[in-house]
Design an enzyme around this catalytic site. Structure first.
Site, PDB file in Angstrom:
ATOM      1  N   GLY A  27      20.006 110.897  22.134  1.00 49.48           N
ATOM      2  CA  GLY A  27      21.034 110.699  23.154  1.00 49.48           C
ATOM      3  C   GLY A  27      22.413 111.092  22.664  1.00 49.48           C
ATOM      4  N   LYS A  30       4.356 119.275  22.137  1.00 47.83           N
ATOM      5  CA  LYS A  30       5.135 118.201  21.511  1.00 47.83           C
ATOM      6  C   LYS A  30       4.251 116.988  21.211  1.00 47.83           C
ATOM      7  CE  LYS A  30       8.823 116.066  20.022  1.00 47.83           C
ATOM      8  NZ  LYS A  30       9.929 115.639  20.888  1.00 47.83           N
ATOM      9  N   ASN A  54       3.880 115.196  17.645  1.00 51.41           N
ATOM     10  CA  ASN A  54       4.112 113.768  17.444  1.00 51.41           C
ATOM     11  C   ASN A  54       2.888 113.042  16.913  1.00 51.41           C
ATOM     12  OD1 ASN A  54       6.830 113.425  18.198  1.00 51.41           O
ATOM     13  ND2 ASN A  54       6.318 113.441  20.366  1.00 51.41           N
ATOM     14  N   ALA A 112      19.571 108.683  18.302  1.00 50.35           N
ATOM     15  CA  ALA A 112      19.822 109.983  17.678  1.00 50.35           C
ATOM     16  C   ALA A 112      19.797 111.124  18.697  1.00 50.35           C
ATOM     17  CB  ALA A 112      18.801 110.225  16.573  1.00 50.35           C
ATOM     18  N   ALA A 149      21.752 105.647  23.462  1.00 48.57           N
ATOM     19  CA  ALA A 149      22.627 106.328  22.502  1.00 48.57           C
ATOM     20  C   ALA A 149      22.039 106.298  21.103  1.00 48.57           C
ATOM     21  CB  ALA A 149      24.013 105.679  22.519  1.00 48.57           C
ATOM     22  N   ASN A 191       3.601 111.222  13.496  1.00 48.98           N
ATOM     23  CA  ASN A 191       4.256 109.915  13.604  1.00 48.98           C
ATOM     24  C   ASN A 191       3.425 108.740  13.106  1.00 48.98           C
ATOM     25  OD1 ASN A 191       7.090 109.792  15.279  1.00 48.98           O
ATOM     26  ND2 ASN A 191       5.946 111.647  15.727  1.00 48.98           N
ATOM     27  N   ASN A 238       9.442 110.678  24.222  1.00 58.13           N
ATOM     28  CA  ASN A 238       8.265 111.177  23.511  1.00 58.13           C
ATOM     29  C   ASN A 238       6.961 110.768  24.191  1.00 58.13           C
ATOM     30  OD1 ASN A 238       9.356 112.646  21.348  1.00 58.13           O
ATOM     31  ND2 ASN A 238       9.623 110.821  20.087  1.00 58.13           N
TER      32      ASN A 238
END
Length: 329
Positions: free
Chosen positions: A17, A209, A213, A15, A13, A217, A107
């Site tokens: 989720g 993606k 990333n 961001a 749970a 990141n 990710n």
């Protein structure tokens, strides 16, 4: 999947989720959420509060820290960070039957990357993310549906999330077949108000993606920079461009079709605004970083093709140093 009485569980749970859960509930789909600690308390008492481009949404969910409370599900979204998977996957057995579809919303290079491929990589394991094969043993890979999520979201407080950009999820079978279950999951997500696409080349989207990333990141950990700064500031975009070229070469070696040119990619990145990367959020909160899945796994795949990625390797090493120093203190 039984589309008339779907049982849907979201594991994690954070961001992403919470964003997915809130949107599914808004679309009429009841959702169970596996959470813990302060987040479990917040979800149990007050549900999820999401602010996105369509406004503010309040979603009530069934929350617990025990899988056996929920029982077997039709669809399970795994929305955790990659470092949590090894300890988490074996505990999810009560949720999963032979009919369950599992969608890892994670990710980086997924542990199932080589599942279903032919040729010299058939049956190979991605050591950086599944070094002892625990993930592959914990879940029948036939249950897995690939997913690439393009959702930028930040947790304001437990169960309270804000997202400032459009939502997009791309789904595909590891086998690259177009299947009934793929279309069912895509339709469910679309009903939730999230743009959802099905593809017969999911690894193309994975690489897209991964490039996003890996170019943002780790460098954000070193600089504290937002997306608009990383891709827009001259002194940073020079480094980003080098990482981009190394990663594009690796993607091409695996036959990926990337549907953007480098200049457009940089402009789109800068246009995302003053958004902190998920890794920067984790670093500033003292949480483990997804360096293995986002970075080390790409270096590993590059090595299989005889590619070195020296700039990317150095940036990853510096990010790992910063992370280790933070945890020491």
């Amino acid at each position: 999947m039984n589309t008339s009485t779907q049982r849907v569980c979201i594991v994690g749970a954070g961001a992403i989720g919470c964003t997915l859960a809130a949107r599914l509930v808004r679309g009429g789909q009841p959702v169970s959420v596996l959470a813990r600690g302060e987040t479990l308390t917040a979800l149990s008492s007050d549900g999820i509060h999401l602010t996105d481009l369509e406004g503010e949404h309040h979603a009530r969910v069934t929350a617990s820290d025990r899988c056996d409370v929920f029982g077997e599900q039709d669809l399970v979204f795994i929305c955790t960070k990659a470092p949590a998977l090894a300890g988490l996957l074996p505990t999810l057995a009560p949720l999963i039957s032979e009919r369950t579809v599992v969608v890892p919303v994670v990710n980086g290079v997924p542990w199932w990357y080589f599942h279903g491929v032919q040729g010299r990589f058939a049956g190979r394991r991605v050591e950086a993310v599944d070094p002892d094969g625990a993930l592959s043993r914990a879940l029948d890979l036939e249950r897995v549906l690939g997913c690439v999520v393009f959702i930028t979201a930040e947790t304001v407080s437990p169960g309270v999330v804000t997202s400032r950009n459009p939502h997009l999820m791309i789904l595909g079978e590891p086998s690259d077949r177009m299947t009934e279950r793929l279309e069912q999951v895509r339709a469910l997500i679309e009903r939730a108000g999230i743009e959802a696409r099905a593809t017969d080349r999911i690894r193309d989207q994975l690489w897209t993606k991964i490039i996003a990333n890996l170019t943002s990141n780790p460098l954000s950990v070193l600089t504290g920079a937002t997306l608009e700064e990383l891709y827009g500031k001259t002194e940073l975009k020079t480094v980003v461009a080098k990482i981009l070229q190394e990663t594009l070469l690796t993607a091409a070696a695996y036959g990926a079709r990337i549907n953007f040119d480098p200049l457009t990619f940089m402009e789109l990145g800068a246009g995302m605004g003053a958004v902190r990367t998920s890794m920067l959020q984790d670093y500033q909160s003292g949480r483990p970083l997804e360096l293995a899945a986002i970075g080390d796994a790409v270096i590993e795949l590059a090595g299989h093709q005889g590619l070195a990625m020296p700039i990317t390797r150095d940036i990853l090493a510096l990010a790992r140093f910063c992370s280790a120093r933070t945890h020491i203190h």
